[in-house]
Design an enzyme around this catalytic site. Structure first.
Site, PDB file in Angstrom:
ATOM      1  N   GLU A  24       0.793  -1.229   0.000  1.00  0.00           N
ATOM      2  CA  GLU A  24       0.000   0.000   0.000  1.00  0.00           C
ATOM      3  C   GLU A  24       0.830   1.285   0.000  1.00  0.00           C
ATOM      4  O   GLU A  24       0.540   2.204   0.760  1.00  0.00           O
ATOM      5  CB  GLU A  24      -0.914   0.023   1.230  1.00  0.00           C
ATOM      6  CG  GLU A  24      -1.869  -1.130   1.271  1.00  0.00           C
ATOM      7  CD  GLU A  24      -2.643  -1.173   2.574  1.00  0.00           C
ATOM      8  OE1 GLU A  24      -3.838  -1.451   2.513  1.00  0.00           O
ATOM      9  OE2 GLU A  24      -2.056  -0.948   3.640  1.00  0.00           O
TER      10      GLU A  24
HETATM   11  C1  NGO Z   1      -3.891  -4.617   4.969  1.00  0.00           C
HETATM   12  C2  NGO Z   1      -2.938  -3.470   5.234  1.00  0.00           C
HETATM   13  C3  NGO Z   1      -2.686  -3.246   6.735  1.00  0.00           C
HETATM   14  C4  NGO Z   1      -3.989  -3.279   7.515  1.00  0.00           C
HETATM   15  C5  NGO Z   1      -4.713  -4.579   7.230  1.00  0.00           C
HETATM   16  C6  NGO Z   1      -6.030  -4.654   7.971  1.00  0.00           C
HETATM   17  C7  NGO Z   1      -1.819  -5.248   4.447  1.00  0.00           C
HETATM   18  C8  NGO Z   1      -0.751  -6.132   3.945  1.00  0.00           C
HETATM   19  N1  NGO Z   1      -1.741  -3.947   4.571  1.00  0.00           N
HETATM   20  O1  NGO Z   1      -2.988  -5.730   4.870  1.00  0.00           O
HETATM   21  O2  NGO Z   1      -2.027  -2.031   6.912  1.00  0.00           O
HETATM   22  O3  NGO Z   1      -3.709  -3.177   8.879  1.00  0.00           O
HETATM   23  O4  NGO Z   1      -4.959  -4.764   5.862  1.00  0.00           O
HETATM   24  O5  NGO Z   1      -6.728  -5.834   7.749  1.00  0.00           O
END
Ligand code: NGO
Length: 419
Positions: free
Chosen positions: A229
């Site tokens: 992300e």
């Molecule tokens: C995503 C995000 C995290 C969140 C999570 C919550 C990933 C790999 N990045 O997973 O920052 O905490 O969802 O479910």
């Protein structure tokens, strides 16, 4: 199998490094294993068979795991969990024959490991947490204690320093990493707003130092650099970043692990990619891109093994971006048929995740872990052909006695006929 049931290796199948043979007759146990791991797992099975301190029944079990990486991730960045809490989680992993504890040590909301050469990371970045809750951090001795406690239970610690996004706590502790821009600690739950500067030499001096200290504290062969992300890093910058960060891992003699997004960059041989995002086709594409580069995959599909998801609409804690994840969702899937063209050989293993935006205490974490962690553990351990939901359902119900004796908070999912 994780929770004992009569299952056996076929004739001619070898035990391998983690396999074991256990024979109990008249309360006396005989264990055969090639190594310490197998012996440890035989003992765990014996313990499970003697639930409540009784005499174990007569059994003959020959068993070994399907996947080499059987993990669980704990997010200690959104909320901090101290050494004792983490060790208790390690005990849980060991009871169900998991062998990897992935610690998510840094994020926008906090930095949780003391780094000698960059002391403000923990001193400043350790103070905050989601919702203004108390922060905290591990001294290097604390971290060593966790590593040692885990190693005694055949569990490898995989530390994650999330980059280039999810770095607000670090940027806040050292504004020079953000071209001098000062900012306040972040206590919300949004993602994707922070980024290290992919073109600044200081970024790599910083990461070189951090990864060197983390590597020196970590006997396991893996360093996780996050990579998820990075919404405020352009693709061009992301690729530049990946090209410069990978040698910093390699120079420590470690193998790189990252979330699926890293597969959009050229990866060094031996890298490991963690599939997670089940909300778009892109996750599948990235998983295939990883395999095409020769990387191996850890399967953490959000709608199956993200144990921070609510079980159903009545679950008081947790998130639901990947949907609701009931026990059967965690159990009834095959890692090797989940993504087209990603088969058994491409898969290093399976990992549950527990993100802690909404989880503040160990009890909160346990209620999300159990009973679903048992389902994930069995997905990771037991060959597909020997798994059956009805059979699992009955066996997992019997775990309630263990959890009640140990004061483990668990969720009484309506899918299980609890005693
Ligand atoms: C995503 C995000 C995290 C969140 C999570 C919550 C990933 C790999 N990045 O997973 O920052 O905490 O969802 O479910």
């Amino acid at each position: 199998m994780i929770i004992p049931a009569p299952a056996a290796l076929g004739p001619g199948e070898e035990l391998g490094p983690e396999g074991y043979r256990l024979e109990v007759r008249g309360g006396r146990a005989r264990i055969d294993a090639e190594g310490d791991a197998g012996r440890f797992y035989a003992e765990q099975t014996l313990r499970a068979l003697s639930l409540g301190g009784g005499t174990p029944p007569d059994v003959t079990i020959a068993d070994r795991p399907r996947f080499a990486w059987r993990g669980a991730m704990l997010d200690v960045a959104r909320h901090f969990f101290g050494v004792d809490d983490v060790c208790r989680v390690v005990d849980h992993l060991a009871a169900y024959k998991l062998n990897v504890l992935h610690l998510h040590l840094s994020d926008d909301q906090g930095w949780r490991l003391a780094i000698d050469r960059w002391p403000r990371l923990a001193e400043h970045g350790g103070r905050s947490a989601v919702g203004g809750d108390p922060g905290g951090f591990y001294t290097q001795d604390d971290y060593r204690r966790i590593v040692r406690y885990a190693a005694e239970r055949n569990i490898t610690v995989v530390p994650e320093i999330d980059t280039p996004g999810h770095t607000h706590a670090a940027l806040c502790a050292y504004p020079e990493l953000a071209s001098g821009r000062r900012s306040e600690p972040y206590t919300g739950v949004e993602v994707g707003f922070s980024s290290l500067d992919a073109h600044a030499d200081l970024t790599y001096r910083f990461l070189g130092d951090v990864l060197a200290e983390v590597a020196a504290l970590t006997p396991g062969e893996f360093l996780h650099i996050g990579g998820d992300e990075a919404h405020s890093t352009s693709m061009e910058d992301y690729l530049a970043f990946m090209a410069r960060v990978q040698p910093l891992v390699a120079v420590q003699g470690k193998r790189l692990v990252g979330w699926e997004e890293i597969a959009s960059a050229p990866l060094r041989t031996g890298s490991v990619v963690q599939y997670w995002n089940t909300m778009s086709e892109r996750g599948h594409d990235l998983a295939r891109a990883a395999v095409a580069q020769g990387a191996r995959l850890i399967m953490s599909p959000g709608d199956r093994v993200y144990l921070d998801m609510k079980y159903d609409a009545s679950t008081p804690l947790g998130l639901d971006w990947a949907g609701h994840v009931e026990v059967r969702d965690s159990y009834d899937w095959d890692p090797a048929t989940l993504v087209d063209a990603v088969g058994e050989d491409a898969i290093l293993g399976v990992e549950a995740t527990v993100w802690t935006e909404t989880l503040r205490t160990l009890r909160d974490v346990e209620a999300m872990l159990f009973p679903r962690l048992c389902a994930v553990a069995e997905v990771a351990w037991t060959p597909q052909a020997r798994r059956d939901w009805e059979d699992f359902r009955a066996r997992v119900a019997a775990q309630a006695a263990r959890w009640e004796t140990a004061g483990v908070a668990y969720t009484r999912s309506p899918q299980i006929d609890w005693p």
